[in-house]
Motif scaffolding. Structure first.
Motif, PDB file in Angstrom:
ATOM      1  N   LYS A 245       0.829  -1.204   0.000  1.00 15.55           N
ATOM      2  CA  LYS A 245       0.000   0.000   0.000  1.00 15.55           C
ATOM      3  C   LYS A 245       0.864   1.255   0.000  1.00 15.55           C
ATOM      4  O   LYS A 245       0.586   2.219  -0.724  1.00 15.55           O
ATOM      5  N   ILE A 246       1.930   1.252   0.791  1.00 18.33           N
ATOM      6  CA  ILE A 246       2.846   2.397   0.825  1.00 18.33           C
ATOM      7  C   ILE A 246       3.580   2.540  -0.498  1.00 18.33           C
ATOM      8  O   ILE A 246       3.744   3.640  -1.033  1.00 18.33           O
ATOM      9  N   HIS A 247       4.023   1.411  -1.038  1.00 20.10           N
ATOM     10  CA  HIS A 247       4.727   1.428  -2.325  1.00 20.10           C
ATOM     11  C   HIS A 247       3.835   1.986  -3.430  1.00 20.10           C
ATOM     12  O   HIS A 247       4.254   2.856  -4.213  1.00 20.10           O
ATOM     13  N   GLU A 248       2.598   1.519  -3.492  1.00 19.94           N
ATOM     14  CA  GLU A 248       1.670   1.992  -4.517  1.00 19.94           C
ATOM     15  C   GLU A 248       1.399   3.482  -4.353  1.00 19.94           C
ATOM     16  O   GLU A 248       1.318   4.226  -5.345  1.00 19.94           O
ATOM     17  N   ALA A 249       1.277   3.931  -3.113  1.00 19.52           N
ATOM     18  CA  ALA A 249       1.036   5.359  -2.870  1.00 19.52           C
ATOM     19  C   ALA A 249       2.228   6.187  -3.334  1.00 19.52           C
ATOM     20  O   ALA A 249       2.064   7.268  -3.934  1.00 19.52           O
ATOM     21  N   ALA A 250       3.431   5.703  -3.071  1.00 18.23           N
ATOM     22  CA  ALA A 250       4.638   6.429  -3.475  1.00 18.23           C
ATOM     23  C   ALA A 250       4.734   6.540  -4.990  1.00 18.23           C
ATOM     24  O   ALA A 250       5.046   7.614  -5.531  1.00 18.23           O
ATOM     25  N   VAL A 251       4.473   5.457  -5.685  1.00 21.40           N
ATOM     26  CA  VAL A 251       4.525   5.464  -7.150  1.00 21.40           C
ATOM     27  C   VAL A 251       3.478   6.425  -7.710  1.00 21.40           C
ATOM     28  O   VAL A 251       3.767   7.237  -8.613  1.00 21.40           O
ATOM     29  N   LEU A 252       2.277   6.363  -7.169  1.00 19.18           N
ATOM     30  CA  LEU A 252       1.195   7.237  -7.637  1.00 19.18           C
ATOM     31  C   LEU A 252       1.562   8.707  -7.484  1.00 19.18           C
ATOM     32  O   LEU A 252       1.406   9.509  -8.424  1.00 19.18           O
ATOM     33  N   LEU A 253       2.071   9.075  -6.316  1.00 20.20           N
ATOM     34  CA  LEU A 253       2.398  10.479  -6.071  1.00 20.20           C
ATOM     35  C   LEU A 253       3.570  10.962  -6.914  1.00 20.20           C
ATOM     36  O   LEU A 253       3.559  12.095  -7.420  1.00 20.20           O
ATOM     37  N   VAL A 254       4.574  10.120  -7.070  1.00 27.06           N
ATOM     38  CA  VAL A 254       5.743  10.530  -7.856  1.00 27.06           C
ATOM     39  C   VAL A 254       5.369  10.697  -9.328  1.00 27.06           C
ATOM     40  O   VAL A 254       5.823  11.645  -9.992  1.00 27.06           O
ATOM     41  N   LEU A 255       4.540   9.821  -9.846  1.00 21.46           N
ATOM     42  CA  LEU A 255       4.103   9.960 -11.235  1.00 21.46           C
ATOM     43  C   LEU A 255       3.235  11.201 -11.419  1.00 21.46           C
ATOM     44  O   LEU A 255       3.218  11.816 -12.487  1.00 21.46           O
ATOM     45  N   GLU A 256       2.540  11.584 -10.359  1.00 23.42           N
ATOM     46  CA  GLU A 256       1.643  12.730 -10.437  1.00 23.42           C
ATOM     47  C   GLU A 256       2.369  14.053 -10.187  1.00 23.42           C
ATOM     48  O   GLU A 256       2.144  15.046 -10.896  1.00 23.42           O
ATOM     49  N   LYS A 257       3.283  14.075  -9.192  1.00 25.98           N
ATOM     50  CA  LYS A 257       3.893  15.332  -8.750  1.00 25.98           C
ATOM     51  C   LYS A 257       5.389  15.431  -9.030  1.00 25.98           C
ATOM     52  O   LYS A 257       5.954  16.509  -8.946  1.00 25.98           O
ATOM     53  N   GLY A 258       6.023  14.287  -9.308  1.00 26.04           N
ATOM     54  CA  GLY A 258       7.469  14.281  -9.462  1.00 26.04           C
ATOM     55  C   GLY A 258       8.144  13.860  -8.172  1.00 26.04           C
ATOM     56  O   GLY A 258       7.554  13.931  -7.085  1.00 26.04           O
ATOM     57  N   LEU A 259       9.389  13.451  -8.294  1.00 29.57           N
ATOM     58  CA  LEU A 259      10.101  12.921  -7.138  1.00 29.57           C
ATOM     59  C   LEU A 259      10.404  14.004  -6.105  1.00 29.57           C
ATOM     60  O   LEU A 259      10.224  13.803  -4.904  1.00 29.57           O
ATOM     61  N   ALA A 260      10.864  15.168  -6.558  1.00 23.98           N
ATOM     62  CA  ALA A 260      11.254  16.225  -5.626  1.00 23.98           C
ATOM     63  C   ALA A 260      10.068  16.725  -4.813  1.00 23.98           C
ATOM     64  O   ALA A 260      10.211  17.050  -3.621  1.00 23.98           O
ATOM     65  N   ALA A 261       8.905  16.796  -5.424  1.00 25.84           N
ATOM     66  CA  ALA A 261       7.721  17.338  -4.737  1.00 25.84           C
ATOM     67  C   ALA A 261       7.032  16.309  -3.844  1.00 25.84           C
ATOM     68  O   ALA A 261       6.147  16.668  -3.059  1.00 25.84           O
ATOM     69  N   THR A 262       7.412  15.067  -3.956  1.00 26.29           N
ATOM     70  CA  THR A 262       6.807  14.011  -3.136  1.00 26.29           C
ATOM     71  C   THR A 262       7.616  13.838  -1.856  1.00 26.29           C
ATOM     72  O   THR A 262       8.835  13.679  -1.901  1.00 26.29           O
ATOM     73  N   THR A 263       6.934  13.879  -0.736  1.00 23.51           N
ATOM     74  CA  THR A 263       7.596  13.758   0.563  1.00 23.51           C
ATOM     75  C   THR A 263       7.147  12.494   1.271  1.00 23.51           C
ATOM     76  O   THR A 263       6.142  11.878   0.904  1.00 23.51           O
ATOM     77  N   VAL A 264       7.908  12.131   2.307  1.00 19.14           N
ATOM     78  CA  VAL A 264       7.519  10.984   3.127  1.00 19.14           C
ATOM     79  C   VAL A 264       6.139  11.219   3.737  1.00 19.14           C
ATOM     80  O   VAL A 264       5.291  10.318   3.766  1.00 19.14           O
ATOM     81  N   ASP A 265       5.890  12.434   4.210  1.00 14.94           N
ATOM     82  CA  ASP A 265       4.602  12.736   4.825  1.00 14.94           C
ATOM     83  C   ASP A 265       3.449  12.587   3.835  1.00 14.94           C
ATOM     84  O   ASP A 265       2.377  12.077   4.189  1.00 14.94           O
ATOM     85  N   SER A 266       3.668  13.033   2.603  1.00 16.96           N
ATOM     86  CA  SER A 266       2.591  12.921   1.612  1.00 16.96           C
ATOM     87  C   SER A 266       2.342  11.467   1.238  1.00 16.96           C
ATOM     88  O   SER A 266       1.195  11.063   1.017  1.00 16.96           O
ATOM     89  N   ILE A 267       3.392  10.676   1.186  1.00 17.50           N
ATOM     90  CA  ILE A 267       3.228   9.245   0.894  1.00 17.50           C
ATOM     91  C   ILE A 267       2.471   8.561   2.037  1.00 17.50           C
ATOM     92  O   ILE A 267       1.549   7.771   1.808  1.00 17.50           O
ATOM     93  N   ALA A 268       2.867   8.871   3.262  1.00 18.84           N
ATOM     94  CA  ALA A 268       2.202   8.272   4.421  1.00 18.84           C
ATOM     95  C   ALA A 268       0.720   8.647   4.439  1.00 18.84           C
ATOM     96  O   ALA A 268      -0.141   7.797   4.726  1.00 18.84           O
ATOM     97  N   ALA A 269       0.418   9.912   4.132  1.00 15.77           N
ATOM     98  CA  ALA A 269      -0.976  10.352   4.125  1.00 15.77           C
ATOM     99  C   ALA A 269      -1.775   9.631   3.041  1.00 15.77           C
ATOM    100  O   ALA A 269      -2.914   9.191   3.270  1.00 15.77           O
ATOM    101  N   GLU A 270      -1.180   9.501   1.857  1.00 15.16           N
ATOM    102  CA  GLU A 270      -1.858   8.816   0.757  1.00 15.16           C
ATOM    103  C   GLU A 270      -2.115   7.352   1.101  1.00 15.16           C
ATOM    104  O   GLU A 270      -3.158   6.780   0.741  1.00 15.16           O
ATOM    105  N   ALA A 271      -1.154   6.734   1.793  1.00 15.06           N
ATOM    106  CA  ALA A 271      -1.288   5.317   2.165  1.00 15.06           C
ATOM    107  C   ALA A 271      -2.083   5.124   3.445  1.00 15.06           C
ATOM    108  O   ALA A 271      -2.328   3.979   3.851  1.00 15.06           O
ATOM    109  N   GLU A 272      -2.437   6.223   4.093  1.00 16.52           N
ATOM    110  CA  GLU A 272      -3.218   6.200   5.345  1.00 16.52           C
ATOM    111  C   GLU A 272      -2.460   5.469   6.453  1.00 16.52           C
ATOM    112  O   GLU A 272      -3.010   4.617   7.156  1.00 16.52           O
ATOM    113  N   VAL A 273      -1.191   5.801   6.574  1.00 13.12           N
ATOM    114  CA  VAL A 273      -0.372   5.281   7.666  1.00 13.12           C
ATOM    115  C   VAL A 273       0.359   6.458   8.306  1.00 13.12           C
ATOM    116  O   VAL A 273       0.423   7.542   7.736  1.00 13.12           O
TER     117      VAL A 273
END
Length: 209
Positions: free
Chosen positions: A19-47
């Motif tokens: 779930k975390i991995h999928e959230a990270a991939v989704l956000l990076v494809l949407e926003k780019g690597l630099a704009a994606t943070t650990v906090d945003s990934i955690a929020a997307e994955a609901e952890v």
């Protein structure tokens, strides 16, 4: 009952990891690597942020779906008892260790696509490769029991420098096997590594003409 509980815990852990991995991939494809943070990934994955770091040490690992490599006992025992020559044997052991840091099959394909889209992720893959090489190098020096060392005495170099060179060459073979045909490596990495080892062996020890 204990085995059932352990299996259920492992299944939940794998589910959270994915779930975390999928959230990270989704956000990076949407926003780019630099704009994606650990906090945003955690929020997307609901952890929680803390839970994120229980599964991935960095956001790059979450995007790649990678974890710290480790040396499986079964692959170590196969290395010790294998009838292959020492070079392909070491290359297979290294590939097995590398495979513990990522998912096989579709995981290989996705990681390749993400690295192609975001080349800066390549630095993190190099960290895992170096860690895997160090694990194998340490095992050759520290884990061989006396009777195992005796069995490999005629093949395994005794000099630490030569052992290090062996592991580096095994790493080159493994990378060649992957880059030559990533799809084949994803489907049958053992056969790919053995074939690549045969090619390198023929180059290192060409037939006399």
């Amino acid at each position: 009952m204990n085995e059932m509980n352990q299996g259920a815990r492992a299944a939940r852990r794998n589910q959270h990891w994915m779930k975390i991995h999928e959230a990270a991939v989704l956000l990076v494809l949407e926003k780019g690597l630099a704009a994606t943070t650990v906090d945003s990934i955690a929020a997307e994955a609901e952890v929680s942020r803390r839970s994120f770091f229980n599964y991935f040490p960095t956001k790059e690992d979450a995007v790649l779906g990678t974890r710290a490599p480790w040396l499986p006992e079964a692959d170590w025992e196969e290395f010790v008892s294998s009838k292959l020559e020492v070079l392909p044997r070491t290359a297979k052991l290294l590939a097995a260790v590398l495979n513990t840091s990522t998912q096989a099959g579709e995981g290989f394909r996705r990681r390749r696509e993400m690295v192609r889209a975001f080349p800066e992720l390549r630095r993190r893959t190099h960290v895992h490769v170096q860690a895997a090489e160090q694990l194998v190098a340490d095992a050759l020096i520290e884990r061989l029991k006396p009777h195992q060392a005796a069995l490999l005495a005629h093949e395994l170099p005794h000099d630490p420098g030569a052992q290090h060179a062996l592991v580096l060459l095994a790493g080159t073979i493994t990378r060649y096997a992957f880059t030559e045909d990533p799809e084949e490596f994803a489907n049958d990495w053992q056969s790919a590594v053995v074939r690549a080892s045969a090619m390198f062996s023929s180059l290192l020890d060409p037939p006399v003409r």
